[in-house]
Design a protein around this motif. Structure first.
Motif, PDB file in Angstrom:
ATOM      1  N   TRP A 223       0.822  -1.209   0.000  1.00  0.00           N
ATOM      2  CA  TRP A 223       0.000   0.000   0.000  1.00  0.00           C
ATOM      3  C   TRP A 223       0.859   1.263   0.000  1.00  0.00           C
ATOM      4  CZ3 TRP A 223       0.736  -3.385   3.954  1.00  0.00           C
ATOM      5  CH2 TRP A 223       1.160  -2.905   5.190  1.00  0.00           C
TER       6      TRP A 223
ATOM      7  N   ILE B 178      -3.222  -0.961   8.287  1.00  0.00           N
ATOM      8  CA  ILE B 178      -2.884   0.072   7.307  1.00  0.00           C
ATOM      9  C   ILE B 178      -3.090   1.465   7.888  1.00  0.00           C
ATOM     10  CG2 ILE B 178      -3.470   1.024   5.049  1.00  0.00           C
ATOM     11  CD1 ILE B 178      -4.284  -1.733   4.154  1.00  0.00           C
TER      12      ILE B 178
ATOM     13  N   CYS C  72      -9.184  -4.066   1.568  1.00  0.00           N
ATOM     14  CA  CYS C  72      -8.811  -4.439   2.931  1.00  0.00           C
ATOM     15  C   CYS C  72     -10.056  -4.768   3.736  1.00  0.00           C
ATOM     16  CB  CYS C  72      -8.042  -3.300   3.600  1.00  0.00           C
ATOM     17  SG  CYS C  72      -9.019  -1.780   3.744  1.00  0.00           S
TER      18      CYS C  72
END
Length: 258
Positions: free
Chosen positions: A76, A216, A154
Motif C-alpha cells: 500500500w 494500514i 482491505c
C-alpha cells in the motif's frame, strides 16, 4: 637646441605610442567583455538544455516477498497531492528473477515477468484530483498481481466498540474500503519486485514473514472510528487488474464527518 628637439620628438613619439597602446587595450577590453557576455549566454543555454533534457528523477525500492506462492500479500501507498502533479508508480519483475531458487516453477528458469505502470493523484480522503490510471499491465509465465485498487482493498473494523463504524458495515467486512491509501497484492513464495516512482518515500508492504494481518490506518472521531487492515489473499481468490484507457477512482470523494 638639437638635443632638446630630439627629446621633445621622443616624448611626442612616446605619447603617440602610449595612445595607440591604450586604444588597443580598450579594444581588447571591449572584445573580452563581448566574449564574456557570449560565454555567459552559452552557459545559460547549456544549463537550460541540461535541465530540460535531464530525465525525471527515479526512486527505486527493491522488495522481497517470502511466505507462500499460494498467497498474495498486501502492498500500500499514497500518491502525492496536486502539488506534485500526476505521480507515477511502476512495479516490475524481470522474467528471470529468482531463477536460482525457482519458487514458482522448479522446472524452468523463467519464473514471472511483470510490468505494471500506474499514474495517480493523492488518496480517496483527499480533496485533490483523486484518481489512479493503469497505463500498462503485462504479466508472463505466472500471475503476480491481485486486487489493485485506488482505495486499498482491505478489511474494516471499529477502533472503539462504543462508536459507530466509519462508512457503516459490520466489523471484518472486506472491500476497497481504505480511504487513506491505495494498494494491491503481490504474490509471495520468494519473489523479488522492483518499485520505481517519481516521488520520494517508501511503499509499505507485507513481506510474507507470517500470515498475520497488517494494520494500514486507523482513526477515531467523536462519533465513529475505523481501522483498516489487510491480510494475505489466497491465490484462488485472485482478481487481476483490468486495463482501461479511462482513469478511475473507486469512490467519489467523501469527507470524514466531525
Amino acid at each position: 637646441m638639437a638635443l632638446e628637439q630630439d627629446i621633445a620628438n621622443l616624448i611626442q613619439s612616446t605619447d603617440a605610442l602610449t595612445a595607440v597602446v591604450d586604444n588597443k587595450a580598450q579594444q581588447l577590453d571591449n572584445q573580452m567583455a563581448a566574449f564574456d557576455t557570449r560565454i555567459a549566454k552559452k552557459e545559460q543555454d547549456v544549463d537550460k538544455f541540461i535541465q530540460e533534457a535531464m530525465p525525471e528523477t527515479r526512486y527505486v525500492q527493491d522488495i522481497f516477498i517470502g511466505g507462500s506462492k499460494d498467497y498474495f500479500y498486501p502492498v500500500w501507498w499514497r500518491f502525492p497531492s496536486n502539488s506534485a502533479g500526476t505521480s507515477k508508480l511502476t512495479i516490475a519483475r524481470h522474467y528471470s528473477r529468482n531463477s536460482d531458487t525457482r519458487p514458482l516453477d522448479p522446472n524452468r528458469p523463467h519464473q514471472a515477468a511483470l510490468l505494471l505502470e500506474l499514474e495517480g493523484n493523492t488518496y480517496p480522503w483527499s480533496g485533490d484530483a483523486n484518481f489512479m490510471h493503469i497505463k500498462r499491465f503485462h504479466e508472463r509465465y505466472h500471475p503476480t498481481v491481485s486486487h489493485l485498487s485506488f482505495a486499498a482493498h482491505c478489511k474494516s473494523e471499529k477502533v472503539d466498540a462504543t462508536l459507530d463504524s466509519y462508512g457503516g458495515g459490520a466489523d471484518g467486512s472486506v472491500g476497497p474500503w481504505c480511504r487513506a491509501f491505495s494498494g494491491l497484492y503481490l504474490r509471495g513464495g520468494g519473489l523479488n519486485y522492483r518499485i520505481i516512482k517519481n516521488w520520494n518515500g517508501d511503499v509499505k508492504y507485507h513481506d510474507g514473514a507470517d500470515m498475520n494481518r497488517r494494520n494500514i490506518y486507523e482513526t477515531t472521531s467523536d462519533t465513529w472510528s475505523v481501522r483498516w487492515y489487510a491480510e494475505p489473499i489466497p491465490f484462488a481468490e485472485r482478481l487481476a487488474p483490468t486495463l482501461s484507457s479511462i482513469p478511475y477512482a473507486n469512490h467519489p470523494y467523501t469527507p470524514p464527518t466531525a
